[in-house]
Motif scaffolding. Structure first.
Motif, PDB file in Angstrom:
ATOM      1  N   ALA A 180      -2.497  -6.314   3.583  1.00  0.00           N
ATOM      2  CA  ALA A 180      -1.280  -5.635   3.114  1.00  0.00           C
ATOM      3  C   ALA A 180      -0.031  -6.197   3.778  1.00  0.00           C
ATOM      4  CB  ALA A 180      -1.375  -4.138   3.386  1.00  0.00           C
ATOM      5  N   SER A 181       1.016  -6.412   2.987  1.00  0.00           N
ATOM      6  CA  SER A 181       2.302  -6.850   3.534  1.00  0.00           C
ATOM      7  C   SER A 181       3.094  -5.653   4.067  1.00  0.00           C
ATOM      8  CB  SER A 181       3.115  -7.569   2.455  1.00  0.00           C
ATOM      9  OG  SER A 181       2.439  -8.723   2.007  1.00  0.00           O
ATOM     10  N   VAL A 182       3.055  -4.540   3.325  1.00  0.00           N
ATOM     11  CA  VAL A 182       3.784  -3.332   3.722  1.00  0.00           C
ATOM     12  C   VAL A 182       2.920  -2.113   3.416  1.00  0.00           C
ATOM     13  CG1 VAL A 182       5.817  -1.897   3.324  1.00  0.00           C
ATOM     14  CG2 VAL A 182       6.041  -4.380   3.302  1.00  0.00           C
ATOM     15  N   ASN A 220       5.219  -2.856   9.985  1.00  0.00           N
ATOM     16  CA  ASN A 220       5.104  -2.899   8.530  1.00  0.00           C
ATOM     17  C   ASN A 220       4.578  -1.591   7.945  1.00  0.00           C
ATOM     18  OD1 ASN A 220       2.502  -3.262   9.572  1.00  0.00           O
ATOM     19  ND2 ASN A 220       1.842  -4.469   7.800  1.00  0.00           N
ATOM     20  N   ILE A 221       4.510  -0.542   8.767  1.00  0.00           N
ATOM     21  CA  ILE A 221       4.150   0.801   8.285  1.00  0.00           C
ATOM     22  C   ILE A 221       5.419   1.634   8.223  1.00  0.00           C
ATOM     23  CG2 ILE A 221       2.786   2.863   8.690  1.00  0.00           C
ATOM     24  CD1 ILE A 221       0.796   1.201  10.201  1.00  0.00           C
ATOM     25  N   ILE A 222       5.809   2.029   7.021  1.00  0.00           N
ATOM     26  CA  ILE A 222       7.083   2.727   6.816  1.00  0.00           C
ATOM     27  C   ILE A 222       6.833   4.146   6.309  1.00  0.00           C
ATOM     28  CG2 ILE A 222       9.376   2.573   5.782  1.00  0.00           C
ATOM     29  CD1 ILE A 222       8.596   0.109   7.419  1.00  0.00           C
ATOM     30  N   PRO A 223       7.163   5.189   7.077  1.00  0.00           N
ATOM     31  CA  PRO A 223       7.052   6.565   6.572  1.00  0.00           C
ATOM     32  C   PRO A 223       8.106   6.812   5.495  1.00  0.00           C
ATOM     33  CG  PRO A 223       7.182   6.504   8.988  1.00  0.00           C
ATOM     34  CD  PRO A 223       7.588   5.160   8.496  1.00  0.00           C
ATOM     35  N   ASN A 233       2.427 -13.949   3.519  1.00  0.00           N
ATOM     36  CA  ASN A 233       1.398 -14.970   3.414  1.00  0.00           C
ATOM     37  C   ASN A 233       0.691 -14.854   2.081  1.00  0.00           C
ATOM     38  OD1 ASN A 233       1.805 -15.895   6.056  1.00  0.00           O
ATOM     39  ND2 ASN A 233       0.559 -14.221   6.868  1.00  0.00           N
ATOM     40  N   LYS A 234       0.434 -15.980   1.472  1.00  0.00           N
ATOM     41  CA  LYS A 234      -0.355 -15.987   0.253  1.00  0.00           C
ATOM     42  C   LYS A 234      -1.834 -15.869   0.630  1.00  0.00           C
ATOM     43  CE  LYS A 234       3.013 -16.662  -2.678  1.00  0.00           C
ATOM     44  NZ  LYS A 234       3.345 -15.710  -3.705  1.00  0.00           N
ATOM     45  N   TYR A 292       0.846  -1.189   0.000  1.00  0.00           N
ATOM     46  CA  TYR A 292       0.000   0.000   0.000  1.00  0.00           C
ATOM     47  C   TYR A 292       0.888   1.248   0.000  1.00  0.00           C
ATOM     48  CZ  TYR A 292      -4.035  -2.954   1.089  1.00  0.00           C
ATOM     49  OH  TYR A 292      -5.035  -3.900   1.051  1.00  0.00           O
ATOM     50  N   PHE A 293       0.666   2.091  -0.989  1.00  0.00           N
ATOM     51  CA  PHE A 293       1.432   3.329  -1.156  1.00  0.00           C
ATOM     52  C   PHE A 293       0.431   4.466  -1.012  1.00  0.00           C
ATOM     53  CE2 PHE A 293       3.399   6.634  -3.827  1.00  0.00           C
ATOM     54  CZ  PHE A 293       4.696   6.607  -3.383  1.00  0.00           C
ATOM     55  N   LEU A 294       0.421   5.130   0.140  1.00  0.00           N
ATOM     56  CA  LEU A 294      -0.684   6.029   0.450  1.00  0.00           C
ATOM     57  C   LEU A 294      -0.255   7.215   1.301  1.00  0.00           C
ATOM     58  CD1 LEU A 294      -2.807   4.607   3.374  1.00  0.00           C
ATOM     59  CD2 LEU A 294      -0.612   3.643   2.750  1.00  0.00           C
TER      60      LEU A 294
END
Length: 309
Positions: free
Chosen positions: A248-250, A268-271, A307-308, A167-169
């Protein structure tokens, strides 16, 4: 609290050392039109330069999404015109600058959001009904989906294709991102948007901050619930909005963390500040995380344990 970018060099060096030995990946992109697209373009261009294959799925009618030599474009028809879209987006963007009572501006904003939401839902419905395009996506064996969860169609595709999603948000209304990632959001020190409050509030200000969440209940109901219905019909199983967001993975958060008030973030949340509306230098950590996810998500025992779905 998630560490700032200044605490990331060891992780960056680790990823860079491994990426040099890794093969290029194949990325499916389903992103929001408008200014968010201007930001993600920078990422796609960099990914292409690194040798990754990028396929963008977009409606034939859009504001900024155009074909490029840096990615393959797959388009599908929609039941509205560019003129209709531009008219409604322009009207909605003018609401904050109009004079009038709070109630009048709230009603106009509500109507504007509803019209814009209809564009997204209608576009997603047309995509999911396009059997030829869906078959192409199923046969393409993508490694990951890059999407903005404000447009949940990308999350639906990720679940259908059983591949990791990135997710790119900039953020999601109603605090759905907090709920999906189980991040605490106490109104005692996390100010809500447009309240003009800080993380140091009096008792009455905290009450105001808490009450500000009430309209969000109605906002999310008509903005996001239609995607739950679409997903349930397409996937042939009961799916909620939170189910789609949690996969979401990232989460790559386009947020200048040094300019925002402190708040809890999950690992897994990266600023990744510096990629809003393009023409800015990209922090290495954002690109590295995308590369690493594409290459290693489907490798058992790799750097990421994806995870798939």
């Amino acid at each position: 609290m998630a560490p700032g970018l200044s605490a990331s060099p060891p992780v960056v060096l680790l990823f860079l050392s491994v990426l040099g030995l890794a093969a290029a990946g194949k990325l499916l992109v389903m992103h929001v039109d408008g200014s968010p697209w201007l930001s993600v373009q920078e990422v796609l261009n960099s990914l292409r330069q690194k040798g990754h294959e990028v396929v963008v799925v977009a409606p034939e009618v859009s504001l900024h999404i155009k074909p490029s030599k840096n990615f393959v474009m797959k388009m599908y028809s929609v039941p509205y015109t560019k003129e209709e879209m531009e008219k409604d987006f322009k009207a909605f963007s003018q609401v904050p600058f109009e004079e009038g009572s709070f109630l009048e501006r709230f009603v106009k904003a509500y109507q504007g959001i509803k019209r814009i939401t209809n564009f997204g839902v209608s576009s997603c419905e047309q995509l999911l009904q396009n059997k030829e395009l869906i078959r192409y996506l199923e046969e393409s064996r993508f490694d990951a989906v890059l999407t903005d969860p404000v447009l949940l169609c990308g999350a639906i595709l990720a679940k259908h294709l059983s591949i990791p999603s990135v997710y790119f948000l900039r953020g999601i209304p109603c605090g759905l991102d907090f709920e999906a990632t189980q991040c605490p959001r106490p109104p005692s020190y996390v100010p809500r948007g447009f309240t003009q409050l800080t993380d140091h509030m009096t008792f009455l200000q905290r009450v105001k901050n808490l009450l500000h969440d009430i309209p969000d209940i109605f906002l999310c109901d008509f903005v996001f619930e239609p995607y739950s219905k679409l997903a349930s019909e397409f996937l042939q199983q009961d799916v909620t909005v939170q189910d789609l967001l949690r996969q979401a993975s990232v989460w790559l958060l386009r947020s200048e963390f040094v300019l925002e008030y402190p708040r809890p973030l999950m690992p897994n949340i990266i600023p990744i500040g510096g990629v809003n509306c393009a023409h800015k230098e990209l922090p290495q950590v954002g690109l590295v995380l995308i590369h690493a996810l594409i290459v290693f998500c489907d490798q058992k025992g790799g750097i990421f344990s994806c995870n798939k779905h």
